[in-house]
Design a protein around this motif. Structure first.
Motif, mmCIF file in Angstrom:
data_model
loop_
_atom_site.group_PDB
_atom_site.id
_atom_site.type_symbol
_atom_site.label_atom_id
_atom_site.label_comp_id
_atom_site.label_asym_id
_atom_site.label_seq_id
_atom_site.Cartn_x
_atom_site.Cartn_y
_atom_site.Cartn_z
ATOM 1 N N UNK A 1 -3.850 -3.001 0.582
ATOM 2 C CA UNK A 1 -3.725 -2.976 -0.983
ATOM 3 C C UNK A 1 -4.466 -1.699 -2.203
ATOM 4 N N UNK A 2 -5.483 -2.024 -1.456
ATOM 5 C CA UNK A 2 -6.538 -0.585 -2.549
ATOM 6 C C UNK A 2 -6.197 0.651 -1.646
ATOM 7 N N UNK A 3 -6.048 0.884 -0.635
ATOM 8 C CA UNK A 3 -5.345 2.044 -0.142
ATOM 9 C C UNK A 3 -3.754 2.437 -1.075
ATOM 10 N N UNK B 1 4.608 -4.997 10.507
ATOM 11 C CA UNK B 1 5.169 -4.613 11.208
ATOM 12 C C UNK B 1 4.454 -4.591 12.336
ATOM 13 N N UNK B 2 3.428 -3.944 12.774
ATOM 14 C CA UNK B 2 3.109 -4.374 14.107
ATOM 15 C C UNK B 2 3.072 -5.482 14.807
ATOM 16 N N UNK C 1 -5.684 -3.949 9.700
ATOM 17 C CA UNK C 1 -6.297 -3.608 8.385
ATOM 18 C C UNK C 1 -6.848 -5.121 7.944
ATOM 19 N N UNK C 2 -7.827 -5.103 7.006
ATOM 20 C CA UNK C 2 -7.728 -6.061 5.989
ATOM 21 C C UNK C 2 -7.061 -5.922 4.616
ATOM 22 N N UNK D 1 -0.669 2.429 17.839
ATOM 23 C CA UNK D 1 -0.005 2.966 16.629
ATOM 24 C C UNK D 1 -0.090 1.697 15.337
ATOM 25 N N UNK D 2 0.986 1.110 15.986
ATOM 26 C CA UNK D 2 1.689 0.299 15.373
ATOM 27 C C UNK D 2 0.385 -1.461 14.697
#
Length: 315
Positions: free
Chosen positions: A146-148, A192-193, A140-141, A133-134
């Motif tokens: 950043x777009x999200x 973090x992950x 993720x690219x 999960x982390x």
């Protein structure tokens, strides 16, 4: 029994008088042959590009007369480096990034250490679920992430602005006072992950008998974490800190995309990487951009060397 000392054996010679290669030498050559793919990639993708960058940085395109003629490339020596060192815009952007790193990197490291310790204290089944999960934000690219986040921060369509308005707070994530906090949240979320996984791996190297002995002596889980687990994590903490600092100095994609929604806050020279991009592809001064890149690489190398030296001193 003869008391005469045996004569030292001479290396075997082949029929034509040449010496045979020893078995140890052959094994060493076989082992070294496994490094050739890496060395070839390092030479072609690191050494040669660096040499070409150094060559480009020693030249400059200049126009004669009133600037209407065709530009000619001239050798200027270290002039581009001298201009880079005196460029106040470059150092201002580097100062922004340094202040950002002083806040974001320690926060990321502390949170990563805390999560690694919590996962290590949980069951193996629960730990595997949380690790996956982390790690999702790290996988993720950067452009997609950043777009999200820009969508989440949007005051018109994002969910965060209405949420804070429920408590009477008017928060603008794109304002000059909040932009660094917005970028910092994205960086912590994304890194973090990975940091947690490196630190968690170092915790798995702790011998189980040490933990059991501490528990038999009556040490609490908090005392075990502080006195045993944290010292084992120091090497991985130093490694991830160095990687985070290098990534922070090269900060580009988050502020670059933020500029599309907040150009009045984030300028084209907001970070050193953005300034290099602007000089190379907007202004067209590739020679000066290359010199700025080399100066930035030297700064990152010095910072990495300092961290490495501090780590060795602690060890």
């Amino acid at each position: 029994m003869s008391n005469a000392k045996s004569a030292p054996t001479k290396p075997k010679q082949s029929a034509n008088g040449g010496r045979h290669i020893s078995w140890r030498t052959l094994e060493a050559l076989k082992g070294a042959s496994f490094t050739w793919p890496f060395l070839a990639g390092f030479i072609f993708f690191v050494i040669i590009p660096v040499a070409m960058a150094l060559q480009v940085s020693l030249y400059s395109k200049q126009k004669s007369g009133l600037g209407l003629g065709e530009a000619t490339t001239k050798f200027v020596g270290l002039q581009n480096f001298a201009e880079a060192i005196k460029d106040a815009t470059f150092w201002t952007g580097l100062g922004r990034v340094a202040l950002y790193a002083v806040i974001v990197v320690p926060l990321t490291q502390l949170l990563s250490m805390a999560i690694a310790l919590l996962i290590d204290a949980s069951s193996k089944k629960m730990a595997s679920r949380f690790r996956i999960f982390l790690l999702l934000p790290y996988m993720t690219p950067g452009i997609v992430a950043t777009t999200i986040w820009i969508y989440l921060y949007s005051p018109s369509v994002g969910p965060l602005t209405p949420f804070f308005k429920m408590f009477g707070l008017n928060v603008n994530f794109f304002s000059s006072g909040m932009v660094w906090s917005s970028i910092g949240q994205m960086a912590i979320w994304g890194g973090l992950g990975f940091n947690m996984l490196i630190m968690y791996g170092s915790l798995q190297a702790i011998p189980g008998e040490i933990i059991e002995a501490a528990r038999l002596d009556g040490a609490s889980e908090l005392r075990i974490a502080v006195s045993i687990k944290v010292p084992y994590m120091l090497t991985s903490v130093a490694l991830t800190t160095m990687l985070n600092i290098i990534a922070t100095v090269q900060l580009f994609d988050q502020p670059f995309l933020f500029r599309s929604v907040s150009p009045q806050t984030i300028t084209k020279d907001f970070t050193p990487a953005m300034m290099i991009y602007n000089q190379a592809f907007q202004v067209g001064n590739l020679n000066y951009a290359t010199a700025l890149s080399i100066v930035l690489a030297v700064i990152m190398g010095i910072a990495s060397a300092i961290i490495y030296k501090l780590q060795n001193r602690e060890n």
